[in-house]
Design a protein around this motif. Structure first.
Motif, PDB file in Angstrom:
ATOM      1  N   LEU A  77      -8.122  -3.672  -5.848  1.00  0.00           N
ATOM      2  CA  LEU A  77      -8.484  -3.339  -4.469  1.00  0.00           C
ATOM      3  C   LEU A  77      -9.940  -3.649  -4.145  1.00  0.00           C
ATOM      4  N   ASN A  78     -10.730  -3.979  -5.174  1.00  0.00           N
ATOM      5  CA  ASN A  78     -12.120  -4.373  -4.948  1.00  0.00           C
ATOM      6  C   ASN A  78     -12.282  -5.888  -4.874  1.00  0.00           C
ATOM      7  N   GLY A  79     -11.168  -6.607  -5.104  1.00  0.00           N
ATOM      8  CA  GLY A  79     -11.227  -8.061  -5.023  1.00  0.00           C
ATOM      9  C   GLY A  79     -11.547  -8.747  -6.332  1.00  0.00           C
ATOM     10  N   THR A 100      -0.501  -6.755   0.407  1.00  0.00           N
ATOM     11  CA  THR A 100      -0.780  -5.630  -0.480  1.00  0.00           C
ATOM     12  C   THR A 100       0.425  -5.353  -1.365  1.00  0.00           C
ATOM     13  N   LYS A 139      -4.128  -2.553   5.416  1.00  0.00           N
ATOM     14  CA  LYS A 139      -2.929  -3.111   4.772  1.00  0.00           C
ATOM     15  C   LYS A 139      -2.154  -3.996   5.749  1.00  0.00           C
ATOM     16  N   VAL A 178      -8.034  -4.286   3.338  1.00  0.00           N
ATOM     17  CA  VAL A 178      -7.686  -3.272   2.338  1.00  0.00           C
ATOM     18  C   VAL A 178      -7.379  -1.935   3.008  1.00  0.00           C
ATOM     19  N   GLN A 179      -8.160  -1.596   4.027  1.00  0.00           N
ATOM     20  CA  GLN A 179      -7.972  -0.306   4.692  1.00  0.00           C
ATOM     21  C   GLN A 179      -6.731  -0.287   5.575  1.00  0.00           C
ATOM     22  N   LYS A 183     -12.628  -5.904   3.685  1.00  0.00           N
ATOM     23  CA  LYS A 183     -12.660  -4.438   3.743  1.00  0.00           C
ATOM     24  C   LYS A 183     -11.640  -3.914   4.745  1.00  0.00           C
ATOM     25  N   LEU A 215      -3.764  -6.610  -4.681  1.00  0.00           N
ATOM     26  CA  LEU A 215      -3.795  -7.517  -3.545  1.00  0.00           C
ATOM     27  C   LEU A 215      -3.343  -8.892  -4.011  1.00  0.00           C
TER      28      LEU A 215
END
Length: 425
Positions: free
Chosen positions: A131-133, A206, A180, A177-178, A174, A217
């Motif tokens: 989730l941080n890439g 996701t 989706k 991710v938030q 960002k 991801l």
């Protein structure tokens, strides 16, 4: 009994006490478990390792295979502690059935291998990140970037984004991710190993979190460098074309001649500034009317250049007098022909030649009066060469206009030198 796993208290392997969880896991009744050798709950292939850990007082979690009452083997996670119990030092051990976890791991391994099989045969760049890439998986297609597979694993995807795209892509990442928001596409430049950049179009998805796996991801990227280069070339071409159009419009708007653009049915699309000013009408007054209607006519003009240009599909030039305006015009009608051979527009250039026509008429009248005069008339240029003579001159000398044009008196009258010759002349 509050434990999710099975708890057994044993002394040198003999079970002294246990909870209901152990009965549920192993299939044995509570009474059957009390006094049983605990190693009977362990598969033969794991007993040696378990016994070794018991003797060593090993207290960290480890995995082994258990065996149920019905003989079924299953994966276990064991964790033990030495504790005092009823005045003795005994060992308490937790049995946790990890069958579901192992199935999930096998499924994940299968999916990973399937993903590798699919992505290794794809042109798109497929990658799996946390989730941080941070890269956790990169398909073989990433070799087009020049990096080894192992070099990418653990690195952050944003590390390779062009500096000019960094802020935008970091913000979009960002937000993705938030929210989706699966299926979102973005375009950016990505650095290759040799320092050059490729344009990529990336779509993200996701992978939902499970009991055993955190969320991931999945990104699929496509090289669109060629398309972006063509788009840039097209953008520059459009800029150049827009500049040319502005220059052309500026020229046409300020041209002294009247310019009209019409459809094949002679409906006016527009005039230039000179046209509107000559007619004394606004663009709104003109648009949608046929050209002859602007003159108050019901049908097109006789000897119409536009009609002939439509008929011949070639440029046509005409000079004509428009009685409604008491004006002479020169008209050049140019057909604009489409690729399939149809006429799309007629571009007509119209010039007011009234002054020229009146001058020509005055010249004609003057020339006629000159030729009919009884007096000799001779016109010469500054070098005294003949330009024009009248009939009276020809009658006297016998010289016609073609004979005298461009010559001087000396050239015309060579040999006339004696008083008698001059007198006769």
């Amino acid at each position: 009994n509050a434990s999710f796993g099975g708890i057994a208290i044993h002394n040198k392997g003999i079970i002294l006490d246990c909870n209901r969880g152990l009965s549920e896991i192993t299939g044995y009744e509570y009474d059957e478990l009390i006094g049983m050798d605990g190693l009977l709950l362990i598969s033969e292939k794991s007993r040696e390792n378990v016994m070794s850990n018991i003797l060593a007082g090993y207290e960290r979690p480890y995995e082994a295979f258990g065996v149920r009452k019905n003989g079924q083997e299953y994966p276990l996670r064991l964790e033990a502690r030495n504790i005092p119990y009823k005045g003795k030092q005994v060992r308490v051990v937790e049995f946790r059935d990890i069958t579901d976890q192992k199935k999930a791991e096998l499924e994940a391994q299968y999916n990973r291998e399937l993903l590798e099989l699919n992505t290794d045969n794809m042109f798109d760049l497929v990658a799996l990140t946390d989730l941080n890439g941070n890269f956790e998986f990169a398909g073989k297609s990433h070799s087009m970037l020049g990096y080894d597979h192992d070099y990418l694993i653990g690195r952050n995807v944003l590390e390779f984004v062009h500096p000019e795209d960094q802020h935008r892509i970091a913000s979009e990442f960002k937000d993705f991710v938030q929210s989706k928001d699966d299926g979102r596409k973005t375009e950016f430049r990505y650095r290759c190993r040799d320092g050059t950049y490729l344009w990529l179009e990336t779509i993200g998805k996701t992978v939902q979190q499970t009991d055993f796996h955190p969320g991931k991801l999945l990104f699929s990227s496509r090289d669109i460098t060629s398309r972006k280069q063509k788009e840039e070339e097209l953008r520059k071409s459009r800029q150049a074309l827009d500049k040319q159009i502005r220059l052309l419009n500026g020229f046409l708007e300020n041209a002294p001649d009247i310019l009209s653009i019409k459809r094949p049915d002679l409906t006016v699309i527009r005039y230039n500034k000179a046209g509107y000013e000559f007619l004394g009408k606004s663009p709104e007054d003109v648009h949608g009317n046929k050209c002859y209607e602007l003159l108050g006519r019901q049908t097109n003009c006789d000897n119409c250049a536009s009609i002939d240009a439509i008929r011949t599909k070639k440029p046509v030039f005409r000079e004509k007098y428009v009685s409604e305006l008491d004006t002479y015009f020169s008209c050049r009608a140019n057909p604009v022909i489409s690729e399939n051979g149809n006429i799309e527009y007629i571009v007509e250039i119209i010039r007011d030649i009234t002054e020229r026509k009146r001058t020509e008429e005055m010249q004609r009248i003057f020339f006629q009066m000159l030729q009919n005069s009884e007096h000799i008339a001779v016109f010469k240029d500054p070098s005294l060469k003949y330009v024009l003579i009248n009939n009276a001159y020809t009658k006297l000398t016998g010289h016609t206009l073609p004979q005298v044009i461009g010559k001087t008196d000396k050239e015309l009258f060579q040999g006339i030198s004696t008083p008698e010759q001059i007198q006769e002349y």
